[in-house]
Design a protein around this motif. Structure first.
Motif, PDB file in Angstrom:
ATOM      1  N   VAL A   1       0.843  -1.201   0.000  1.00  0.00           N
ATOM      2  CA  VAL A   1       0.000   0.000   0.000  1.00  0.00           C
ATOM      3  C   VAL A   1       0.877   1.249   0.000  1.00  0.00           C
ATOM      4  O   VAL A   1       0.582   2.232  -0.678  1.00  0.00           O
ATOM      5  N   ARG A   2       1.987   1.214   0.733  1.00  0.00           N
ATOM      6  CA  ARG A   2       2.905   2.358   0.780  1.00  0.00           C
ATOM      7  C   ARG A   2       3.411   2.689  -0.627  1.00  0.00           C
ATOM      8  O   ARG A   2       3.410   3.846  -1.047  1.00  0.00           O
ATOM      9  N   GLU A   3       3.827   1.670  -1.383  1.00  0.00           N
ATOM     10  CA  GLU A   3       4.334   1.913  -2.731  1.00  0.00           C
ATOM     11  C   GLU A   3       3.232   2.415  -3.663  1.00  0.00           C
ATOM     12  O   GLU A   3       3.469   3.297  -4.486  1.00  0.00           O
ATOM     13  N   LEU A   4       2.034   1.873  -3.527  1.00  0.00           N
ATOM     14  CA  LEU A   4       0.913   2.354  -4.345  1.00  0.00           C
ATOM     15  C   LEU A   4       0.575   3.802  -4.019  1.00  0.00           C
ATOM     16  O   LEU A   4       0.288   4.599  -4.922  1.00  0.00           O
ATOM     17  N   LEU A   5       0.620   4.164  -2.740  1.00  0.00           N
ATOM     18  CA  LEU A   5       0.359   5.551  -2.353  1.00  0.00           C
ATOM     19  C   LEU A   5       1.412   6.486  -2.935  1.00  0.00           C
ATOM     20  O   LEU A   5       1.087   7.571  -3.436  1.00  0.00           O
ATOM     21  N   LYS A   6       2.671   6.090  -2.883  1.00  0.00           N
ATOM     22  CA  LYS A   6       3.736   6.919  -3.435  1.00  0.00           C
ATOM     23  C   LYS A   6       3.550   7.112  -4.938  1.00  0.00           C
ATOM     24  O   LYS A   6       3.731   8.215  -5.464  1.00  0.00           O
ATOM     25  N   MET A   7       3.158   6.030  -5.636  1.00  0.00           N
ATOM     26  CA  MET A   7       2.900   6.131  -7.075  1.00  0.00           C
ATOM     27  C   MET A   7       1.726   7.076  -7.346  1.00  0.00           C
ATOM     28  O   MET A   7       1.781   7.904  -8.263  1.00  0.00           O
ATOM     29  N   ALA A   8       0.658   6.962  -6.549  1.00  0.00           N
ATOM     30  CA  ALA A   8      -0.520   7.811  -6.739  1.00  0.00           C
ATOM     31  C   ALA A   8      -0.187   9.271  -6.480  1.00  0.00           C
ATOM     32  O   ALA A   8      -0.601  10.153  -7.235  1.00  0.00           O
ATOM     33  N   ILE A   9       0.574   9.535  -5.427  1.00  0.00           N
ATOM     34  CA  ILE A   9       0.956  10.914  -5.103  1.00  0.00           C
ATOM     35  C   ILE A   9       1.746  11.514  -6.260  1.00  0.00           C
ATOM     36  O   ILE A   9       1.482  12.628  -6.709  1.00  0.00           O
ATOM     37  N   LYS A  10       2.714  10.766  -6.755  1.00  0.00           N
ATOM     38  CA  LYS A  10       3.540  11.259  -7.862  1.00  0.00           C
ATOM     39  C   LYS A  10       2.689  11.502  -9.108  1.00  0.00           C
ATOM     40  O   LYS A  10       2.771  12.552  -9.731  1.00  0.00           O
ATOM     41  N   LYS A  11       1.832  10.533  -9.445  1.00  0.00           N
ATOM     42  CA  LYS A  11       0.998  10.646 -10.645  1.00  0.00           C
ATOM     43  C   LYS A  11       0.060  11.843 -10.567  1.00  0.00           C
ATOM     44  O   LYS A  11      -0.009  12.660 -11.482  1.00  0.00           O
ATOM     45  N   PHE A  12      -0.665  11.970  -9.464  1.00  0.00           N
ATOM     46  CA  PHE A  12      -1.673  13.017  -9.382  1.00  0.00           C
ATOM     47  C   PHE A  12      -1.067  14.387  -9.111  1.00  0.00           C
ATOM     48  O   PHE A  12      -1.624  15.398  -9.526  1.00  0.00           O
ATOM     49  N   ASN A  13       0.085  14.457  -8.449  1.00  0.00           N
ATOM     50  CA  ASN A  13       0.748  15.746  -8.274  1.00  0.00           C
ATOM     51  C   ASN A  13       1.254  16.273  -9.608  1.00  0.00           C
ATOM     52  O   ASN A  13       1.164  17.459  -9.893  1.00  0.00           O
ATOM     53  N   VAL A  14       1.787  15.400 -10.462  1.00  0.00           N
ATOM     54  CA  VAL A  14       2.257  15.808 -11.784  1.00  0.00           C
ATOM     55  C   VAL A  14       1.078  16.298 -12.618  1.00  0.00           C
ATOM     56  O   VAL A  14       1.167  17.329 -13.282  1.00  0.00           O
ATOM     57  N   GLN A  15      -0.042  15.579 -12.568  1.00  0.00           N
ATOM     58  CA  GLN A  15      -1.223  16.004 -13.312  1.00  0.00           C
ATOM     59  C   GLN A  15      -1.707  17.373 -12.853  1.00  0.00           C
ATOM     60  O   GLN A  15      -2.040  18.231 -13.663  1.00  0.00           O
ATOM     61  N   ALA A  16      -1.733  17.591 -11.549  1.00  0.00           N
ATOM     62  CA  ALA A  16      -2.190  18.877 -11.012  1.00  0.00           C
ATOM     63  C   ALA A  16      -1.253  20.002 -11.435  1.00  0.00           C
ATOM     64  O   ALA A  16      -1.703  21.100 -11.774  1.00  0.00           O
ATOM     65  N   GLN A  17       0.054  19.742 -11.447  1.00  0.00           N
ATOM     66  CA  GLN A  17       1.019  20.760 -11.868  1.00  0.00           C
ATOM     67  C   GLN A  17       0.839  21.103 -13.339  1.00  0.00           C
ATOM     68  O   GLN A  17       0.901  22.269 -13.724  1.00  0.00           O
ATOM     69  N   GLU A  18       0.612  20.085 -14.174  1.00  0.00           N
ATOM     70  CA  GLU A  18       0.420  20.337 -15.602  1.00  0.00           C
ATOM     71  C   GLU A  18      -0.846  21.149 -15.850  1.00  0.00           C
ATOM     72  O   GLU A  18      -0.856  22.067 -16.664  1.00  0.00           O
ATOM     73  N   GLU A  19      -1.926  20.819 -15.128  1.00  0.00           N
ATOM     74  CA  GLU A  19      -3.171  21.566 -15.275  1.00  0.00           C
ATOM     75  C   GLU A  19      -2.998  23.017 -14.823  1.00  0.00           C
ATOM     76  O   GLU A  19      -3.521  23.943 -15.421  1.00  0.00           O
TER      77      GLU A  19
END
Length: 86
Positions: free
Chosen positions: A61-79
């Motif tokens: 779960v820790r690794e999945l959370l880290k992946m989700a944070i990275k993915k969605f933070n990048v998306q938010a920055q691009e938007e």
């Protein structure tokens, strides 16, 4: 078969969420990586949110959370960047 009545109720409390935060680090004692989470909920009596902590998050779960944070933070920055350049 008869249906069993339940007294439990599922309440959507998403509106209460102030913020969700994770602390990532390495243990000084063991050297192992850790991820500790905290959910901050809006308080009904003050401006200081209530903190609910997640002390142990398993490795998968820790690794999945880290992946989700990275993915969605990048998306938010691009938007955000798109909003500035428009």
């Amino acid at each position: 078969m008869s249906e069993v009545q339940s007294d439990k109720q599922n309440i959507n409390a998403t509106a209460l969420v102030d913020k969700l935060e994770f602390i990532v680090g390495n243990s000084k004692k063991t050297g192992n990586e850790y991820l500790v989470g905290a959910l901050y909920v809006k308080s009904p009596i003050s401006d200081t949110p209530l903190r609910l902590s997640f002390d142990y998050i398993d490795d998968n779960v820790r690794e999945l959370l880290k992946m989700a944070i990275k993915k969605f933070n990048v998306q938010a920055q691009e938007e955000f960047k798109e909003g500035i350049s428009d």
